[in-house]
Design an enzyme around this catalytic site. Structure first.
Site, PDB file in Angstrom:
ATOM      1  N   GLU A 105     -12.820  -3.650   1.016  1.00 59.04           N
ATOM      2  CA  GLU A 105     -11.815  -2.706   0.906  1.00 59.04           C
ATOM      3  C   GLU A 105     -10.581  -3.398   0.133  1.00 59.04           C
ATOM      4  O   GLU A 105     -11.017  -5.078  -0.421  1.00 59.04           O
ATOM      5  CB  GLU A 105     -11.410  -3.296   2.341  1.00 59.04           C
ATOM      6  N   ASP A 116      -3.716  -1.779   5.163  1.00 62.97           N
ATOM      7  CA  ASP A 116      -1.814  -2.387   5.574  1.00 62.97           C
ATOM      8  C   ASP A 116      -1.565  -2.508   7.109  1.00 62.97           C
ATOM      9  O   ASP A 116      -1.265  -3.458   7.802  1.00 62.97           O
ATOM     10  CB  ASP A 116      -1.541  -1.099   4.138  1.00 62.97           C
ATOM     11  N   ASP A 175      -3.944   2.523  -6.354  1.00 61.21           N
ATOM     12  CA  ASP A 175      -3.171   3.401  -6.988  1.00 61.21           C
ATOM     13  C   ASP A 175      -2.219   3.640  -6.863  1.00 61.21           C
ATOM     14  O   ASP A 175      -1.712   3.083  -5.947  1.00 61.21           O
ATOM     15  CB  ASP A 175      -4.081   4.690  -7.657  1.00 61.21           C
TER      16      ASP A 175
HETATM   17  P1  5GP Z   1      -4.485   0.550   6.003  1.00 62.48           P
HETATM   18  O1  5GP Z   1      -5.248   1.699   7.038  1.00 62.48           O
HETATM   19  O2  5GP Z   1      -4.736  -0.197   5.996  1.00 62.48           O
HETATM   20  O3  5GP Z   1      -2.739   1.225   6.416  1.00 62.48           O
HETATM   21  O4  5GP Z   1      -4.180   0.968   4.885  1.00 62.48           O
HETATM   22  C1  5GP Z   1      -5.579   1.358   4.058  1.00 62.48           C
HETATM   23  C2  5GP Z   1      -5.589   1.870   2.835  1.00 62.48           C
HETATM   24  O5  5GP Z   1      -4.054   2.568   2.448  1.00 62.48           O
HETATM   25  C3  5GP Z   1      -5.694   1.290   1.075  1.00 62.48           C
HETATM   26  O6  5GP Z   1      -7.229   1.528   1.392  1.00 62.48           O
HETATM   27  C4  5GP Z   1      -4.605   1.398   0.150  1.00 62.48           C
HETATM   28  O7  5GP Z   1      -6.477   3.031  -0.453  1.00 62.48           O
HETATM   29  C5  5GP Z   1      -4.402   1.646   0.814  1.00 62.48           C
HETATM   30  N1  5GP Z   1      -2.427   1.658   0.151  1.00 62.48           N
HETATM   31  C6  5GP Z   1      -2.085   0.701   2.087  1.00 62.48           C
HETATM   32  N2  5GP Z   1      -1.593  -0.056   1.279  1.00 62.48           N
HETATM   33  C7  5GP Z   1      -1.395   0.143  -0.481  1.00 62.48           C
HETATM   34  C8  5GP Z   1      -0.500  -0.644  -1.459  1.00 62.48           C
HETATM   35  O8  5GP Z   1       0.613  -1.271  -1.353  1.00 62.48           O
HETATM   36  N3  5GP Z   1      -0.558  -0.067  -2.706  1.00 62.48           N
HETATM   37  C9  5GP Z   1      -1.431   0.703  -2.801  1.00 62.48           C
HETATM   38  N4  5GP Z   1      -1.667   1.074  -3.289  1.00 62.48           N
HETATM   39  N5  5GP Z   1      -2.130   1.843  -1.613  1.00 62.48           N
HETATM   40  C10 5GP Z   1      -1.958   0.472  -0.656  1.00 62.48           C
END
Ligand code: 5GP
Length: 187
Positions: A108, A112, A168
């Site tokens: 990954e 986040d 992105d």
């Molecule tokens: P989660 O499910 O852990 O909240 O988020 C995972 C996905 O959110 C990552 O694979 C990514 O696509 C997107 N994401 C989370 N934080 C960021 C960030 O700071 N920048 C970008 N570009 N995408 C993020």
């Protein structure tokens, strides 16, 4: 539109500054590849890249790995044009490989809230792999909403939005070789 002015870029009207440069990222990616090569010696792991964000990290990681390995991809719904997660995970592309009894490493770009990785781990575990681990370039521990365990982590970063090196902002900025962080001052 991206305009590059030295160590900052403007994407969709917002300014981002270099946070991790390409040399720093490359060194860390090599470290992770070395660790994987040691830990999986004698095995042929399969990397499952999570599209779209992980494609550059995965490509660089695989080129530094010194053991036989395979690759496949899955794709989840993205944030769309937002910078905040909706909290809902939807599968847009399934894996094609049969991972039963295989050593699987999920790759990954960033964890986040951890909701996506949580979903992926539960989902892949149903395929009964021999082992299941995670390699993530970036982790935002302060944003975590789950207890997902991460095995190989490139960098633990602040809870701020980042772009570049595959990540992105509304589909723009993935091509940038360095990683940039949103500059709240916008100056
Ligand atoms: P989660 O499910 O852990 O909240 O988020 C995972 C996905 O959110 C990552 O694979 C990514 O696509 C997107 N994401 C989370 N934080 C960021 C960030 O700071 N920048 C970008 N570009 N995408 C993020």
């Amino acid at each position: 539109m991206v305009s590059e002015e030295g160590r900052s870029v403007v994407i969709n009207g917002e300014r981002f500054r270099v946070y991790l440069d390409r040399e720093t990222i490359e060194r860390r990616v090599r470290d992770i590849a070395d660790a994987i090569s040691r830990d999986y010696e004698g095995k042929t792991p399969i990397f499952i890249g999570v599209l779209n964000g992980a494609f550059i990290f995965l490509a660089d990681l695989m080129r530094h790995v010194r053991i036989d390995c395979e690759v496949d991809f899955l794709k989840l719904s993205s944030y769309g044009a937002e910078r905040i997660t909706s909290g809902k995970v939807r599968e847009l592309k399934r894996i094609d490989a049969d991972i039963e009894n295989r050593h699987v490493i999920v790759v990954e770009d960033i964890v986040d809230t951890g909701l996506s990785m949580d979903w992926i781990m539960d989902h892949l575990a149903e395929h009964r792999p021999a082992s299941l681990s995670t390699a993530v370039l970036l982790h935002k521990p302060d944003a975590s909403r789950t207890k997902v365990s991460l095995d190989y982590v490139g960098f633990r970063i602040e809870n701020k939005f980042v772009v570049g090196y595959g990540l992105d902002y509304a589909q723009v900025g993935r091509h940038l070789p360095d990683l940039y962080m949103l500059d709240p001052s916008g100056q």
